[in-house]
Design an enzyme around this catalytic site. Sequence first.
Site, PDB file in Angstrom:
ATOM      1  N   TYR A 137     -63.999 -28.667 -41.994  1.00  9.89           N
ATOM      2  CA  TYR A 137     -62.695 -27.953 -41.905  1.00  9.89           C
ATOM      3  C   TYR A 137     -61.794 -28.857 -40.734  1.00  9.89           C
ATOM      4  O   TYR A 137     -60.955 -28.269 -40.328  1.00  9.89           O
ATOM      5  CB  TYR A 137     -62.668 -26.781 -41.271  1.00  9.89           C
ATOM      6  CG  TYR A 137     -63.141 -25.843 -42.416  1.00  9.89           C
ATOM      7  CD1 TYR A 137     -62.320 -24.984 -42.945  1.00  9.89           C
ATOM      8  CD2 TYR A 137     -64.406 -25.553 -43.003  1.00  9.89           C
ATOM      9  CE1 TYR A 137     -62.226 -24.148 -44.274  1.00  9.89           C
ATOM     10  CE2 TYR A 137     -64.698 -24.670 -43.990  1.00  9.89           C
ATOM     11  CZ  TYR A 137     -63.427 -24.121 -44.787  1.00  9.89           C
ATOM     12  OH  TYR A 137     -63.771 -23.378 -45.772  1.00  9.89           O
ATOM     13  N   GLY A 251     -64.260 -21.462 -52.382  1.00  4.08           N
ATOM     14  CA  GLY A 251     -65.041 -22.821 -52.189  1.00  4.08           C
ATOM     15  C   GLY A 251     -66.079 -22.771 -51.323  1.00  4.08           C
ATOM     16  O   GLY A 251     -67.235 -23.636 -51.537  1.00  4.08           O
ATOM     17  N   ASP A 252     -66.209 -22.057 -50.348  1.00  2.00           N
ATOM     18  CA  ASP A 252     -67.410 -21.781 -49.642  1.00  2.00           C
ATOM     19  C   ASP A 252     -68.474 -21.070 -50.274  1.00  2.00           C
ATOM     20  O   ASP A 252     -69.618 -21.534 -50.294  1.00  2.00           O
ATOM     21  CB  ASP A 252     -67.106 -20.803 -48.522  1.00  2.00           C
ATOM     22  CG  ASP A 252     -66.023 -21.354 -47.470  1.00  2.00           C
ATOM     23  OD1 ASP A 252     -65.954 -22.663 -46.908  1.00  2.00           O
ATOM     24  OD2 ASP A 252     -64.883 -20.933 -47.187  1.00  2.00           O
ATOM     25  N   ARG A 253     -68.244 -20.305 -51.371  1.00  2.00           N
ATOM     26  CA  ARG A 253     -69.101 -19.398 -52.060  1.00  2.00           C
ATOM     27  C   ARG A 253     -69.568 -20.502 -53.102  1.00  2.00           C
ATOM     28  O   ARG A 253     -70.965 -20.362 -53.296  1.00  2.00           O
ATOM     29  CB  ARG A 253     -68.480 -18.439 -52.862  1.00  2.00           C
ATOM     30  CG  ARG A 253     -69.191 -17.539 -53.781  1.00  2.00           C
ATOM     31  CD  ARG A 253     -70.358 -16.848 -53.173  1.00  2.00           C
ATOM     32  NE  ARG A 253     -71.558 -17.227 -52.952  1.00  2.00           N
ATOM     33  CZ  ARG A 253     -72.632 -16.636 -52.584  1.00  2.00           C
ATOM     34  NH1 ARG A 253     -72.568 -15.264 -51.978  1.00  2.00           N
ATOM     35  NH2 ARG A 253     -73.860 -17.389 -52.623  1.00  2.00           N
TER      36      ARG A 253
END
Length: 464
Positions: A137, A251-253
């Site tokens: 990030y 996107g994290d999933r």
Amino acid sequence: MRIVVVGDVMLDVDLSGEATRLSPDAPVPVVDISGVRRRAGGAGLVARMLAQDGWPVTLVTVLGDDDAGSQLRTHLAGVQLVAGTSGYPSPVKTRVRAGSHPVVRFDQGCERTPIPDVSPAMLRAVEEAGVVIVADYGRGLAANPQLRGLLGRLAGSVPIVWDPHPSGPEPVPGVAVVTPNISEATKAVQAAGNVPTSVEGVAQVLLERWRSQAVLVTKGEEGAVLLQQGDASSRAVPAPRVEAGDPCGAGDRLAAGLAVHLLAGRDLPEAAALAVHDAADFLAAGGVSALPDTQGQDADPDHQRGAPGRGRRTTEPLLLARSVRENGGKVVATGGCFDLIHAGHIRSLAAARELGDCLIVCLNSDDSVRRLKGPQRPIIGQHDRAELLLAMECVDAVMVFDEDTPEAALDRLRPDLWVKGGDYKGARLPEADLVERWGGRCLTVPFHPARSTTGLADALAKVS
């Protein structure tokens, strides 16, 4: 078998309410705040998703020594945390929503900071990974030279999913897959001056530049494009249509799903297809707003150790079977259509579960049921049938298969026991030769007469 998430963590704050008027001071909406939710964001969100699904996960990150950092530790309950000290305030992102619509976001402590140090404990945790997710990030952890050197050495033997950030460094060469969204991918190639007009062209440039094994460019509701080293052309990965107001966390999933499916032994095209569906299902279920509040919860020791069996509720059968075997347990599988679940099913499933340390149900897909039982079947679709099975305490995972017989699914699963109802008693099970090939056994459990899906369907037809 542990999934290790490496990356930057921030505190996400959601202020939600209704906007029914404009401010008298300026033409801006006034939001009457009715709810405040705080959660771990960034790499912390990835780790939380995995922990919520029951996977043994370690988060390697750095945290600020401040109130936000303390809150983050609370919201990361259930995750094994190996954290260094950043030496700077923890980033906080506050989103204001009116109904389901974002209104404004405030960022605190999100300015660029020097590359943080990594501790020996952080490096040891990464070395123990069965799969790594780098959730960058842009806060500098992914640029640490020691960490990058270790990830580069692991790339040849451990699947690494790299979720990049425009402000972060390039992925280390050799990672299994890099997952930029279309905006991030386009920005990454703009420095070269000649930006391809197609997503496929952008993926090709990034694959050559990053020297990863694959690039998966995500396109939101349009799915994704996958390009692997050595492929003559890219693959389109379609996404199911969902109604989703807030794409935050998709996107994290997707990165979390890729890691789970790669760890289970699936090849990248299949893992990508499943991960895209995971992300769509996540948004359809409400996205980050539907995640449970972890504040004040204690870490689940079964989740921390990755214990097999009843301590884990998962729909990933291959990884569950592998985990149970590695912990010395016995994998039991059974199969069928389970079109209308009745008492006979429940008794047989409970009896099968008692024979080992986990029970995996091989479930005929809708197409498979139609071929076996006719065009009017199934009565209940495969997703609902799988959900009903997973709701039972005795069922640990469901594996849907499209073939007419479960043999291909069994060959991938390789259970220690293959169990069927006692209506097979006295006859050799059709799958016996296959199961015995890897040292497994076939057994029957008691059959309960006068309880059948066909009988139940006939009874329902008479009252419909």
